[in-house]
Every structure is written in structure tokens, then in C-alpha cells.
Design a protein around this motif. Structure first.
Motif, PDB file in Angstrom:
ATOM      1  N   ILE A   5       0.848  -1.334  -0.017  1.00 46.66           N
ATOM      2  CA  ILE A   5      -0.038  -0.019  -0.072  1.00 46.66           C
ATOM      3  C   ILE A   5       1.034   1.283   0.059  1.00 46.66           C
ATOM      4  O   ILE A   5       1.734   1.480   0.819  1.00 46.66           O
ATOM      5  CB  ILE A   5      -0.930  -0.012   1.119  1.00 46.66           C
ATOM      6  N   GLY A   6       0.495   2.097  -1.018  1.00 44.35           N
ATOM      7  CA  GLY A   6       1.402   3.354  -1.139  1.00 44.35           C
ATOM      8  C   GLY A   6       0.376   4.376  -0.098  1.00 44.35           C
ATOM      9  O   GLY A   6      -0.032   4.259   0.765  1.00 44.35           O
ATOM     10  N   ALA A   7       0.679   5.747  -1.041  1.00 43.58           N
ATOM     11  CA  ALA A   7      -0.272   6.563  -0.481  1.00 43.58           C
ATOM     12  C   ALA A   7      -1.451   6.568  -0.327  1.00 43.58           C
ATOM     13  O   ALA A   7      -2.523   5.792  -1.240  1.00 43.58           O
ATOM     14  CB  ALA A   7      -0.074   7.975  -1.242  1.00 43.58           C
ATOM     15  N   VAL A  30      -6.496   4.730  -2.539  1.00 43.14           N
ATOM     16  CA  VAL A  30      -5.269   3.919  -2.435  1.00 43.14           C
ATOM     17  C   VAL A  30      -4.318   3.518  -3.447  1.00 43.14           C
ATOM     18  O   VAL A  30      -4.897   2.989  -4.451  1.00 43.14           O
ATOM     19  CB  VAL A  30      -5.853   2.630  -1.388  1.00 43.14           C
ATOM     20  N   GLN A  31      -3.090   4.059  -3.341  1.00 45.68           N
ATOM     21  CA  GLN A  31      -2.017   3.600  -4.446  1.00 45.68           C
ATOM     22  C   GLN A  31      -1.681   2.510  -3.963  1.00 45.68           C
ATOM     23  O   GLN A  31      -1.286   2.039  -3.005  1.00 45.68           O
ATOM     24  CB  GLN A  31      -1.037   4.689  -4.318  1.00 45.68           C
ATOM     25  N   LEU A  32      -1.778   1.248  -5.004  1.00 47.02           N
ATOM     26  CA  LEU A  32      -0.988   0.006  -4.857  1.00 47.02           C
ATOM     27  C   LEU A  32       0.260   0.052  -5.430  1.00 47.02           C
ATOM     28  O   LEU A  32       0.353   0.604  -6.668  1.00 47.02           O
ATOM     29  CB  LEU A  32      -1.853  -0.830  -5.503  1.00 47.02           C
ATOM     30  N   PRO A  36       1.457  -1.148 -10.466  1.00 48.87           N
ATOM     31  CA  PRO A  36       0.880  -0.206  -9.675  1.00 48.87           C
ATOM     32  C   PRO A  36      -0.443   0.553 -10.197  1.00 48.87           C
ATOM     33  O   PRO A  36      -0.405   0.789 -11.565  1.00 48.87           O
ATOM     34  CB  PRO A  36       2.082   1.034  -9.622  1.00 48.87           C
ATOM     35  N   HIS A  37      -1.259   0.618  -9.308  1.00 49.85           N
ATOM     36  CA  HIS A  37      -2.439   1.382  -9.756  1.00 49.85           C
ATOM     37  C   HIS A  37      -3.158   1.842  -8.484  1.00 49.85           C
ATOM     38  O   HIS A  37      -2.983   1.701  -7.320  1.00 49.85           O
ATOM     39  CB  HIS A  37      -3.241   0.318 -10.710  1.00 49.85           C
ATOM     40  N   GLU A  38      -4.234   2.615  -8.831  1.00 49.93           N
ATOM     41  CA  GLU A  38      -5.277   3.207  -7.852  1.00 49.93           C
ATOM     42  C   GLU A  38      -6.282   2.451  -7.565  1.00 49.93           C
ATOM     43  O   GLU A  38      -7.073   2.052  -8.327  1.00 49.93           O
ATOM     44  CB  GLU A  38      -5.425   4.591  -8.046  1.00 49.93           C
TER      45      GLU A  38
END
Lengths: 348, 348
Positions: free
Chosen positions: A81-83, A93-95, A100-102
Motif C-alpha cells: 500500500i502506498g499513499a 489507495v495507491q497500490l 501499480p494502480h489506484e
């Protein structure tokens, strides 16, 4: 995204939550950091589960199958989990990972599990120093690979000691709480060892034996009466090594004597701590922690999955040490809380 | 009656199940044998609950209010269950009481709770013989009425003993299991007594202290370190009476000495047994029991409320000793199982 949910963590609690939400028709994304589902059960290859001696691989297969075969559940593994942002629409949620995707969702379930206490942090156990001192999780991995043997020389152990409360109930290492399941897991393991080694001496060194509720019969009584396992109330002061054997030094608090006993194999019942994921995600989602760093249950008498933040729920050992069956129950409790939060009604 | 449910038992588990099912729009009838809702919390007037020292009356008011204000829930008190039949339409249940009538439902939740072990069944405690030997439930009732006093003479007790595991973990009385909550409830009560009686000697006689998980800090450590409560590992052989005071005879297993200590007040931490309702209703609904007479959970790793019979679910201490927060969680787990059984889908 009117009824979409992100479940973070693919152990028993998260798998159950995702499957249940999917069964009711909600759109779920399950995010797991590892490349396999099943949490600690899969990572340590638990073959036989406490308390009912059921199959670990069968449990993982059923729980994982329930999400993989569910058209409403998208499973993303090897992802972190990013930002995280929240606006009126819900969570963004940024994956992070290979793709990578939102993700967007109206609710999030934190099922980020636990980490085992690392006994290297308490020098007195000799863990990492003496090859025949292993953790309970390593014993599970040994069960998965074959018969129980001494890591040092591959020989059959004639004597096995379990040391309880390693990293639990111990102010010196900073963990004053009890990890709930280690007593019962150790009893289960002692019964399994007895099945392999009819003549081995098996000794449990404990402060209190906490095989609570109905675990008492099937684990504590059974390990003593059927498996001939000996329970010694005593705190271990130190594990040393002599002539290639770990030696337990301590005091038997019942017979009031100091002892110094060699064993072929020593199993440390290492406790449960908040996982790295729990620490990290609780920050990203701004949920309160209780004093030990587990996610604070804000109203456990109302619903065990409620956190300090509306829309963010918790399930399983992210909120404290828990048995697998309790983690699964909390997966359902969290599902229900999510559905109530989204103000759903059911139709037959 | 396409989505109607009968919940039997108006304690925390049943109240939670009925409220949750009602919130999702299912038609629920909640049947309670007594004239008040709240189960043991109401019957024994628990003022302060374990583990969080929250208010018992507030919990009952909230849980009861949630069903009484729910248009989908019909509450029937002072009623018992007569004949039960099942056909293709579901269950037909005869309600007995002041307004006998038939209920029809597609699913039933057994939330029939527990009974406390009656210490009269074990003569060694002197319960019923010596007025200053009371049960933990009677101590709760005393808390509700006013300050703690000796029943024999109304005086302030200078010394209080708690005897753990009364009717639990005791093959002689037929209960080999552990009742899960008595250790923690006793610790909570000892803290409450200390608040009233700053100078009283308070001693706990235990086999193992099972304040598992996060209860360890808030109850066990706190009772010792803040409230100065002394824990003695020892089994009580007999309670006698001398000069109007109960006397505890036993052996301190840690210091290995026999003792004979007088106390002004003795509290028996009596365990939990299957209730009369659990025994009776399990027969009427033909669900399997586990060896102690609690309702057998058929698949606790799938859903804790499943019984041997489709359409009949269990919640709370009907399936074994349980803390209030766990009983409430199981009310939700059972609700979910009912909704899945009725193949409902949710709509936002």
C-alpha cells in the motif's frame, strides 16, 4: 464504487472478510503483500491446527478458493500500500508492486496480522546461537518437512523442552500482554511430537498454563494424560549449551529447587507482536493503536472491528493476539460492520 | 415468512443477533424466558463489566433498546418454547406463556446462555452453610446494592479471599473444562473491592491465572501492582468456619506449605455450565452437543454459529463459556450465517 471495499491482508481474517463481503455482492479487492495467500498458516506451513487438529493446508485451500472463485473479489498479491487519501467519495489507495494502480473504495478492512516475537531480542534463550533451540513456528515447518530431528546433527531427539511465554508477559522485552494461543499451540505440538517419539521426555516450562475454555480437555489434559507430557512451573533464567546440548537453567517454583537440565531440542513458544504491516497501515489510515501497538478496537462491546476511524475496520490479530477461529469470526464481524456502514439492506 | 428468524435468549448474544438481523430488514422474533432482557448481566445486576470496566446497565440498555426500537423485531418475554416441528416451509414453534401462539420461521438462533455452577454441589466450599462464603455473581449483586459488607453481620470485611476454578477444571464435579472468564472477572472484582477498602487484605487462590491476551495488563498486572492484590498458587482443600469466620485450608504449592487462613469474606469464582435452556432447546431442535453439554459448533473454522442442523444456529455461551464481548461478536457471526443460509444479497 458505491459499495466497494479494500481488504488488506490475506491471512484467515482477511480471506474470510473478503469472501463474505463478496458473497453478499459487494465489490472487494484483497491486497496481500506476499505472493501466497493464507497468512502465517501458509508461511509456516502449519499442517495441523490448534485446537481441533484439522488440516492447515485444507483451511488455506478453502479460504483462498473462496476468494479466488468469487466473481466479486479481485485478489492482488505481492503488492503493498502506498499513499492513502480520503475525500467525500471514499478512500483512494495507491497500490505498489509490479502493476501499480489506484484503488478506490468506501471502506477498508485492516487484516494485517501479527509478527512472531524474535527471540534473538532476548539473549537468555540462546536462540540463533545454539542450533537445537528453535521457535514454535520453526517446529511447524519441521513437521511439514518430515519427522522431528535435531537441527545440529539430524538425530532423533530423546528429550524436548518447550519454554512458554517467550516475548510475552515479560516487561523486560516490552511485552506485558499474553499472546493467548502459545500455551495451547505448544500443547498441540507436544501431542504431535509424542506421536512420533513414543519414548522421548517432553517437558513444558510455564508460568501459567492458559489452555482456556474447551481447549482444556483436548489439549492440556490430553497432553498430560495420553501423551505423558510433564508440566513444570518455572521461569527459565538462561539457556546455555554443554557437550552439544542446550541446557535449561531455572527454578522449579513448585518444588522450590534450582535446576539445570539438558535437552536435545528446545522449542521457544514465541509470542505475537503487531506486524510491520499493522504498524505501517495504521499510520497510513490514521487509526488509533492500543498501548502495545495493536489496532485499538474502539467499541468491542458493539462490534469488534470498529476502529477510531469511520470506514476503516480491523479483523484478526491486527487488534491483538488471536486464535485462527477467532480471526475467522472477526473476518465476518468486520464484514457485517462494513455492510452496516454502507447502509445496505438484504434482499432474499 | 420468507425471511423470518426466531432468536431464543435475550442475553447479549441474542440481543445482538436480533438487532443485527432486524437492521438488515429480516423479520425477527426474540423470545426470552425471563421478564427482563439482558441475560446474566441483568439478572445479577453487573454494574461494571470485564474487561473494560464499562457500565453493565448501559450495555443492557443499549442492546435492549436496539431490539425494542427496531420495527423488524418482535420481543416476547416471560415465554418458553413448547413443541417444535420442521417442514418444508421451515420451523413451527409453539410459544408457551401468558399469550401462547405459534411462530413460524426459516431459521433459529439458539442464544440460551449459561448457568453458574452451584457450589452447593461441592461440599468442601461450605457454600450455603457459612454466610460469608458467597459467589462471584452474588458479589456483583452486592456491588449493585451498596458497599461490600459481610453478610453474617453487616461489617466491613478486613480480608477477602477469592477461590478460583470453583466447578471448573475439576473432574470430581464433572467439569473438566475451563470457564474462560472467571480469572479475569475475579481480578476485576478485586480491583473494585480495593477501591472501597483501601486497607483490606485481598488474596486470590488459583491454579493458573488465565487473564489471557490483552486482559493481562488491565486486570492481572493492575490488580497486583496498583491494587496490592496477592496471588497464591494453591488449591483449597476445604473451607471451614472458626469464631464466625470462614477459614481456608489448603496448600500453597509455591512455598510448599499447608495453610489455614481466616478471611472475613470468601468469594467463589463459580464457573459456567450449559444452561437448563441450552439442554432443553438443544433437544427440541435436535442439535448435537459437545461432551460437556454445550451446543457443538460443527465448523468453528468456517462460522462459529453453525450447528449440526441446517437452519439452527448458536451464539454466545450456549456453545461454551465466553466473555460478553465474544458473545456479542457471535451474535453478529450468527446473523451473518442466517443471512447466508437464507441466500440474501445486500442492496445499497
Amino acid at each position: 464504487m458505491s459499495n466497494s471495499v479494500i481488504v488488506i491482508g490475506g491471512g484467515p481474517a482477511g480471506l474470510q472478510a473478503a469472501a463474505t463481503l463478496g458473497n453478499f455482492g459487494l465489490d472487494v479487492t484483497l491486497v496481500e503483500q506476499h505472493d501466497v495467500l493464507g497468512g502465517a498458516v501458509a508461511q509456516h506451513q502449519y499442517q495441523v491446527l490448534m485446537p481441533d487438529f484439522s488440516s492447515g493446508p485444507a483451511l488455506v485451500a478453502r479460504l483462498a478458493g473462496a476468494v479466488q472463485n468469487n466473481p466479486h473479489v479481485t485478489v492482488v498479491t505481492s503488492a503493498s500500500i502506498g499513499a492513502v487519501e480520503e475525500d467525500q467519495e471514499g478512500f483512494r489507495v495507491q497500490l505498489e508492486g509490479s502493476h501499480p494502480h489506484e484503488l478506490q473504495a468506501q471502506a477498508v478492512v485492516l487484516a494485517t496480522g501479527f509478527d512472531h516475537f524474535d527471540p534473538r531480542r532476548d539473549g537468555k534463550y540462546g536462540y540463533g546461537l545454539f542450533p537445537d533451540v528453535i521457535t514454535g513456528a520453526e517446529l511447524e515447518e519441521m513437521f511439514a518437512k518430515g519427522p522431528v530431528r535435531r537441527p545440529s546433527n539430524g538425530e532423533v531427539p530423546q528429550s524436548v523442552a518447550f519454554i512458554y511465554c517467550v516475548g510475552s508477559r515479560d516487561r523486560q522485552v516490552g511485552n506485558t500482554y499474553c499472546s493467548r494461543v502459545c500455551c495451547a499451540v505448544s500443547a498441540k505440538q507436544s501431542i504431535e511430537i509424542r506421536e512420533q517419539l513414543p519414548k522421548a521426555r517432553i517437558s513444558m516450562f510455564y508460568m501459567d498454563v492458559r489452555t482456556y475454555g474447551l481447549w482444556e480437555d483436548t489439549l492440556y489434559w490430553r497432553s498430560q494424560e495420553e501423551s505423558g507430557v510433564v508440566y513444570v512451573k518455572g521461569r527459565i533464567a538462561e539457556v546455555t549449551q554443554k557437550a552439544g546440548q542446550p541446557v535449561l537453567k531455572g527454578e522449579d517454583t513448585l518444588v522450590r529447587g534450582p535446576f539445570e537440565w539438558p535437552f536435545d531440542l528446545v522449542v521457544l513458544a514465541a509470542g505475537m507482536e503487531p506486524s510491520q504491516g499493522t504498524r505501517l497501515l495504521s499510520q497510513k489510515f490514521h487509526v488509533d493503536l492500543e498501548p502495545h501497538g495493536f489496532v485499538q478496537q474502539s467499541e468491542p462491546m458493539r462490534n469488534a472491528s470498529l476502529t477510531s476511524r469511520p470506514g476503516v475496520f480491523v479483523a484478526g490479530s491486527a487488534s491483538g493476539p488471536k486464535a485462527i477461529e477467532d480471526a475467522i469470526a472477526e473476518g465476518d464481524v468486520a464484514s457485517l460492520a462494513v455492510m452496516q456502514y454502507l447502509k445496505t439492506k438484504v434482499v432474499v
